[in-house]
Design a protein around this motif. Structure first.
Motif, PDB file in Angstrom:
ATOM      1  N   ALA A 165      22.424  38.748  11.059  1.00 49.74           N
ATOM      2  CA  ALA A 165      21.514  39.763  11.599  1.00 49.74           C
ATOM      3  C   ALA A 165      21.789  39.972  13.083  1.00 49.74           C
ATOM      4  CB  ALA A 165      20.068  39.333  11.388  1.00 49.74           C
ATOM      5  N   ALA A 166      21.745  41.217  13.488  1.00 53.60           N
ATOM      6  CA  ALA A 166      22.127  41.543  14.866  1.00 53.60           C
ATOM      7  C   ALA A 166      21.117  40.975  15.869  1.00 53.60           C
ATOM      8  CB  ALA A 166      22.240  43.045  15.021  1.00 53.60           C
ATOM      9  N   ASP A 167      19.829  41.104  15.567  1.00 56.51           N
ATOM     10  CA  ASP A 167      18.824  40.711  16.553  1.00 56.51           C
ATOM     11  C   ASP A 167      18.205  39.368  16.212  1.00 56.51           C
ATOM     12  OD1 ASP A 167      19.254  43.214  17.615  1.00 56.51           O
ATOM     13  OD2 ASP A 167      17.672  44.103  16.377  1.00 56.51           O
ATOM     14  N   ARG A 168      18.548  38.380  16.992  1.00 56.74           N
ATOM     15  CA  ARG A 168      17.919  37.064  16.840  1.00 56.74           C
ATOM     16  C   ARG A 168      17.459  36.616  18.205  1.00 56.74           C
ATOM     17  NH1 ARG A 168      17.070  34.702  11.617  1.00 56.74           N
ATOM     18  NH2 ARG A 168      18.068  36.245  10.319  1.00 56.74           N
ATOM     19  N   PHE A 169      16.217  36.181  18.280  1.00 57.61           N
ATOM     20  CA  PHE A 169      15.685  35.741  19.563  1.00 57.61           C
ATOM     21  C   PHE A 169      15.102  34.347  19.389  1.00 57.61           C
ATOM     22  CE2 PHE A 169      15.398  40.306  19.271  1.00 57.61           C
ATOM     23  CZ  PHE A 169      15.941  40.731  20.464  1.00 57.61           C
ATOM     24  N   PHE A 170      15.160  33.573  20.461  1.00 57.83           N
ATOM     25  CA  PHE A 170      14.501  32.282  20.430  1.00 57.83           C
ATOM     26  C   PHE A 170      13.144  32.445  21.111  1.00 57.83           C
ATOM     27  CE2 PHE A 170      13.489  27.989  21.820  1.00 57.83           C
ATOM     28  CZ  PHE A 170      13.771  27.266  20.675  1.00 57.83           C
ATOM     29  N   VAL A 171      12.104  31.993  20.431  1.00 60.51           N
ATOM     30  CA  VAL A 171      10.756  32.070  21.006  1.00 60.51           C
ATOM     31  C   VAL A 171      10.210  30.643  21.095  1.00 60.51           C
ATOM     32  CG1 VAL A 171       8.426  33.021  20.754  1.00 60.51           C
ATOM     33  CG2 VAL A 171      10.408  34.345  19.974  1.00 60.51           C
ATOM     34  N   PRO A 172      10.214  30.061  22.304  1.00 58.87           N
ATOM     35  CA  PRO A 172       9.847  28.644  22.448  1.00 58.87           C
ATOM     36  C   PRO A 172       8.494  28.307  21.839  1.00 58.87           C
ATOM     37  CG  PRO A 172      10.627  29.531  24.538  1.00 58.87           C
ATOM     38  CD  PRO A 172      10.564  30.683  23.590  1.00 58.87           C
ATOM     39  N   ASP A 173       7.486  29.143  22.069  1.00 56.90           N
ATOM     40  CA  ASP A 173       6.145  28.839  21.560  1.00 56.90           C
ATOM     41  C   ASP A 173       6.083  28.934  20.045  1.00 56.90           C
ATOM     42  OD1 ASP A 173       6.417  29.831  24.088  1.00 56.90           O
ATOM     43  OD2 ASP A 173       4.504  30.899  24.134  1.00 56.90           O
ATOM     44  N   ALA A 174       6.998  29.715  19.439  1.00 57.21           N
ATOM     45  CA  ALA A 174       6.992  29.863  17.982  1.00 57.21           C
ATOM     46  C   ALA A 174       7.771  28.726  17.321  1.00 57.21           C
ATOM     47  CB  ALA A 174       7.592  31.204  17.584  1.00 57.21           C
ATOM     48  N   GLY A 175       8.531  27.975  18.102  1.00 58.59           N
ATOM     49  CA  GLY A 175       9.253  26.821  17.568  1.00 58.59           C
ATOM     50  C   GLY A 175      10.604  27.148  16.973  1.00 58.59           C
ATOM     51  N   GLY A 176      11.189  28.276  17.350  1.00 56.77           N
ATOM     52  CA  GLY A 176      12.533  28.538  16.851  1.00 56.77           C
ATOM     53  C   GLY A 176      12.926  29.995  16.953  1.00 56.77           C
TER      54      GLY A 176
END
Ligand SMILES: [Zn+2]
Length: 251
Positions: A165-176
């Motif tokens: 998938a083109a768009d992957r983001f890391f979100v610290p508060d979401a845990g991954g």
């Protein structure tokens, strides 16, 4: 009073009175312990260089009845890791590993996995010098052993696994990792390349002996570091002192 004989990694020492040494160890048998080495400062012959930072040793110890500090009866060197104290980056990376172990694992919590993983990364840093890529891959594994590990193999919200998938983001508060469609405007995000997601998914699960084969590009290394640092900051509710030091003086 059960006596233990175990392999251990030296996490630190402190003077105790005129002649004794307070030694913090990560042992294979009983996890992280603090013990007293009697007369260690006076009797050079008995413990010569044994308790230097990061050394792999064999140690004999027991917990006297009613006490909180273990008593170290005997110790000998198995694998000296002298280069860990040889330059500033190596010292700082070693300090980060040790601080993370202290933060995540209470005293006497036994984990063979933690012992093996910590001993291996210190041995690698000693042999190969201050390799920041390997440091972070092992940090990920230490997080995994503690049970607090970020998820990279799928979106934490919709569980979709499309690795390409083109768009992957890391979100610290979401845990991954969170995929593009699941991101909300309020999320604090770190953008990840496809290569980083693939590398970190693999690094979470492969045997630790194979971690050193994972190659991170400079861009992936920087993303990996940003993700794991913000995740750890969020989990601990503070920034580790060793990280602060690395950011100021090393990179
Ligand atoms: Zn999603």
């Amino acid at each position: 009073m059960r006596s233990h004989e175990s392999h251990a990694v030296v996490l630190g020492t402190r003077d105790m009175g005129e002649s004794d040494l307070l030694v913090e160890l990560l042992s294979r048998d009983t996890g992280r312990i603090v013990g007293v080495a009697k007369a260690a400062k006076k009797s050079k012959r008995r413990f010569v260089n044994t308790f230097d930072l990061g050394h792999l040793i064999r140690v004999k110890y027991y917990l006297p009845r009613g006490r909180e500090l273990f008593l170290i009866e005997d110790a000998s060197l198995i694998n000296p890791h002298g280069r860990l104290a040889g330059d500033l980056p190596s010292m700082a990376y070693t300090a980060l590993v040790i601080e993370l172990v202290r933060e995540l694992f209470p005293e006497t919590e036994r984990s063979t996995d933690l012992f093996e993983t910590t001993a291996l990364i210190l041995s690698i840093l000693n042999e190969r010098g201050a390799r920041q890529d390997l440091l972070w891959l092992f940090v990920l594994r230490i997080l995994k052993i503690s049970g607090i590990v970020p998820l990279f193999s799928a979106c934490v919200r919709c569980r979709s696994r499309q690795a390409d998938a083109a768009d992957r983001f890391f979100v610290p508060d979401a845990g991954g990792v969170v995929c593009g469609p699941c991101i909300t405007p309020r999320d604090r995000t770190i953008e990840l390349s496809c290569g980083t997601v693939t590398a970190l998914s693999a690094a979470t699960d492969i045997p630790i002996e194979r971690l050193a084969r994972i190659a991170l590009t400079p861009a992936s290394l920087s993303q990996t570091r940003d993700c794991l640092l913000s995740f750890i900051d969020h989990q601990l509710g503070k920034r580790m002192r060793s990280v602060d030091f690395i950011e100021r003086y090393i990179s």
